[in-house]
Enzyme design. Structure first.
Site, PDB file in Angstrom:
ATOM      1  CD  GLU A 254      -2.866   0.785   2.452  1.00  7.30           C
ATOM      2  OE1 GLU A 254      -3.316   1.812   2.944  1.00  7.30           O
ATOM      3  OE2 GLU A 254      -3.046  -0.352   2.920  1.00  7.30           O
ATOM      4  CG  ASP A 255       1.761   2.771   3.315  1.00  5.73           C
ATOM      5  OD1 ASP A 255       0.721   3.058   2.703  1.00  5.73           O
ATOM      6  OD2 ASP A 255       1.803   2.572   4.539  1.00  5.73           O
TER       7      ASP A 255
END
Length: 754
Positions: free
Chosen positions: A94-95
């Site tokens: 996600e990051d």
């Protein structure tokens, strides 16, 4: 920051990270799992590299969060290496720039699948109605039905976020706390993670209602000495008896959590002092023979009920029928020598472990070793299967979806028998129709009635535990819209809605076509905005309901609709006969002159609190669901028209909004100076006597100078019950009035309604 300071900071971070990881490894090595330290170390190094240089809002290195989540998964839920690796990697995709494919290549398909389930969806893959939050939750559940560890790690992630919520702005705190209470605490409860459930509830409560939390904590603190004394006196004879029986045991005191106490105070309208079950006693024993543990529970029960009298209606036996989340115990309520009812929970060490750690205490993936199925796990698989069924049928509205899932996280259940004597577990309060749908959709959709214990009953008949139910069907029966009103299980609701939607789609299409032709005939370009405007004009909240009404010819389009679209319908037209009567509808409010509602602009800082004062109060919408007044813990919600609605933080509607549209939540602070008046209602009850009403009005009107709006009191056989509507400045006034009313003799019950 100069180079030396930076170097020192880096060294301090390095030590912090290494210590945290070492603690995780030590806990893992002490557990019963097969030791796959290399894999965990590899995942840690990969995640550390991926998150390098990033910090959380609290200022610590980002990698500390994945380590903390893995730590919770390992030591508090007892999961193995696959879960620990997935927890360490859960934010990488996600990051950072890594993809699920990268993780699959390095760590294998299983870990990649779990990480994928934990990765939030980004991008517009859902309709305008659905909220991103609900969609993410849906995705989480879809993956969960393949592998339960997804939801377990998500709960660990949520628990760590709740523990570190201090550093977030207030609007984010309400969103996260609200979502936790609405979704994650019931989920943890359903999976039997009792300890985690309580902590999640308490943390949510602490952030949403800080003052009330502090007040309850202080009261618990101040009454702890008397509680300990009661516990000592109560358990002394029990311990003697257990020692005499030669049982290896441990007795603990269980104190009700602040959230449960507050919940009870709200629901039952009682004060802290009136809650009697704050203290409960747990007897945890190690059985001599594992197979005999159920019998030993009953032996202990017999022994202690010789010492104290037990409450005949309060024996709860979850030994032979464990709860759906695997909980097993024998609960009895005994009368202590001090004249207080005290609940005693009797369980073996194994039952205690399941009660605290849930299914995860012996989940069927004991890291690669496929275990035998036990009855409990079949129960869980049935539940996962039901969730899958609900997800297979797409629901148009995010809020409905969350409601449906929440219905399924039932806490209390009943046992019902089929005509052949098979046992079925259903949520308490369910009807014969729910039972029919739980067996098969065909049976439910053609159900005309039921026989409960050989007596004919209607579809809406509520079932009791121990009922034997036979369903009667007819080929000619069809699903009726009124069924939605009395079914209570998620499966039945979802199926009925799906069948009705199928039937309605045709009618809605016809309605849409009628509107289309009408607009073209009057040279207007058909658009969704026009449809919404007309839907609102005809009092339909949903566009599809409006199409439905058009299709069923309930609404006929005409001149009025054109006037509405051309902006000719003004207030004056709607009054009908009232405009000819001079005094009707002219009642002036004692509020300030009306201002336009505040419309939230594009670039609006949602992190800053909104201060509501006398000058701007009329710019906000106060909705009727929870009736907030100054002094209440409140929050704002930006609705679809970009206006700000004000809700109480504890309002059930707000709970759904926080879970579905968390990014639209704002923090509200009151800046009022006791100029305006608001409605509040107090409930009173007690023993009737001459002049009591006079005393009440004296306190409210003369002593406190508060206007009574309405007063209703009924008396029956010397006991009175009533409510008082007041005009007050804020919640503080209400509290003061209630404190003063407590001094009146014979007034026994005083509580706030709204």
């Amino acid at each position: 920051m100069d180079a030396d300071e930076q170097k020192l900071q880096e060294e301090a971070d390095e030590k912090l990270i290494n210590d945290a990881f070492q603690r995780l490894l030590n806990d893992y090595l002490a557990s019963r799992h097969r030791k796959k330290v290399d894999l965990i170390t590899k995942a840690f190094n990969f995640a550390r590299q991926a998150h390098k240089g990033v910090r959380r809002l609290s200022g610590e290195p980002y990698i500390m969060h994945p380590i903390a989540v893995a730590q919770i998964a390992c030591s508090e839920i007892g999961l193995g290496s696959t879960s620990i690796c997935s927890a360490l990697l859960h934010d990488v995709v996600e990051d950072t720039d890594y993809t699920i494919e990268d993780i699959e290549n390095i760590f294998g398909a299983k870990i990649a699948q779990i990480v994928d389930g934990l990765t939030k969806i980004s991008g517009g893959i859902f309709g305008e109605q659905a909220s991103a939050q609900a969609e993410n939750f849906k995705k989480l559940l879809l993956t969960m039905s393949d592998d339960i560890r997804v939801i377990l790690i998500k709960i660990c992630d949520r628990l760590h976020n709740m523990r570190t919520l201090e550093s977030q702005p207030a609007n984010k705190q309400y969103k996260i706390a609200g979502e936790t209470l609405y979704i994650y605490a019931p989920l943890a409860n359903r999976l039997g993670l009792n300890k985690i459930k309580s902590e999640l509830e308490n943390l949510s409560f602490r952030f949403e209602h800080p003052d009330e939390y502090a007040a309850i904590e202080a009261k618990l603190q101040s009454t702890s000495a008397s509680r300990d004394e009661l516990f000592e006196q109560f358990t002394l004879p029990i311990e003697e008896s257990l020692r005499h029986m030669g049982i290896q045991y441990e007795i603990k005191e269980r104190v009700k959590s602040p959230y449960s106490i507050w919940n009870k105070m709200q629901n039952k309208h009682v004060t802290f002092e009136e809650i009697y079950d704050i203290l409960a006693v747990r007897i945890i024993f190690t059985p001599r023979v594992r197979e005999e543990e159920v019998n030993e529970c009953f032996n202990i029960y017999v022994a202690i009920s010789k010492i104290y009298k037990s409450h005949p209606d309060r024996l709860r036996d979850w030994l032979s029928h464990p709860k759906a989340n695997g909980y097993q115990a024998l609960h009895v309520t005994l009368m202590s020598k001090q004249g207080r009812w005290i609940e005693v929970q009797i369980r073996s060490d194994r039952m205690d472990e399941i009660a605290e750690q849930g299914f995860a205490a012996h989940w069927k993936y004991k890291d690669g070793v496929e275990e035998e199925y036990t009855e409990d796990e079949n129960e869980l698989n049935d539940w996962l299967h039901t969730i899958k069924e609900i997800l297979d049928d797409p629901q148009p509205d995010a809020m409905d979806f969350l409601d449906t899932i929440k219905l399924n996280l039932f806490a209390s259940e009943i046992f019902v028998f089929t005509p052949k004597g098979e046992i079925r577990t259903l949520p308490a309060g369910c009807t014969a129709l729910d039972f029919a749908f739980s067996i098969h959709t065909f049976l439910g959709s053609h159900c005309i009635g039921a026989k409960v214990n050989h007596k004919l009953v209607p579809l809406s008949h509520k079932l009791q535990s121990g009922d034997q139910v036979e369903i009667l069907t007819s080929k000619s029966q069809h699903v009726s819209p009124s069924w939605i009103n009395f079914v209570s299980t998620a499966k039945a609701k979802a199926k009925i809605q799906a069948i009705l939607r199928r039937d309605n789609r045709e009618t809605q299409r016809e309605g849409e076509e009628i509107l289309h032709q009408f607009l073209l005939k009057h040279h207007k370009e058909p658009s969704l905005a026009i449809a919404d405007q007309l839907a609102e004009f005809h009092d339909y909240s949903q566009r599809n309901d409006f199409y439905q009404a058009l299709g069923e010819k309930i609404v006929l389009l005409g001149e009025k609709d054109l006037d509405e679209l051309n902006g000719k319908n003004k207030e004056t037209d709607n009054k009908g006969w009232r405009k000819y009567v001079p005094f009707v509808g002219k009642k002036k409010k004692e509020e300030l002159p009306k201002q336009e509602l505040f419309i939230v602009p594009e670039k609006f800082n949602r992190k800053k609190p909104i201060y509501i004062s006398e000058e701007n109060i009329s710019q906000y919408k106060f909705v009727g669901c929870c009736h907030p007044i100054p002094g209440d813990d409140a929050l704002g919600y930006i609705n679809n028209k970009n206006q700000i609605e004000i809700h109480k933080r504890a309002c059930p509607v707000a709970a759904k909004l926080k879970s579905s549209f968390g990014n639209r939540i704002l923090d509200i602070k009151w800046d009022m100076h006791k100029k305006l008046f608001f409605d509040a209602t107090i409930h009173i009850g007690g023993i009737d006597r001459l002049g009591l009403l006079n005393d009440i009005t004296q306190v409210i009107s003369s002593r406190m100078n508060v206007n009574i709006h309405r007063l209703t009191i009924t008396t029956e056989e010397g006991i009175f019950d009533g409510s008082i509507d007041l005009r007050v400045h804020d919640r503080g006034d209400v509290k003061e009035i209630m404190d003063n009313l407590k001094d009146i003799p014979n007034l026994k019950e005083i509580s706030q309604i709204i």
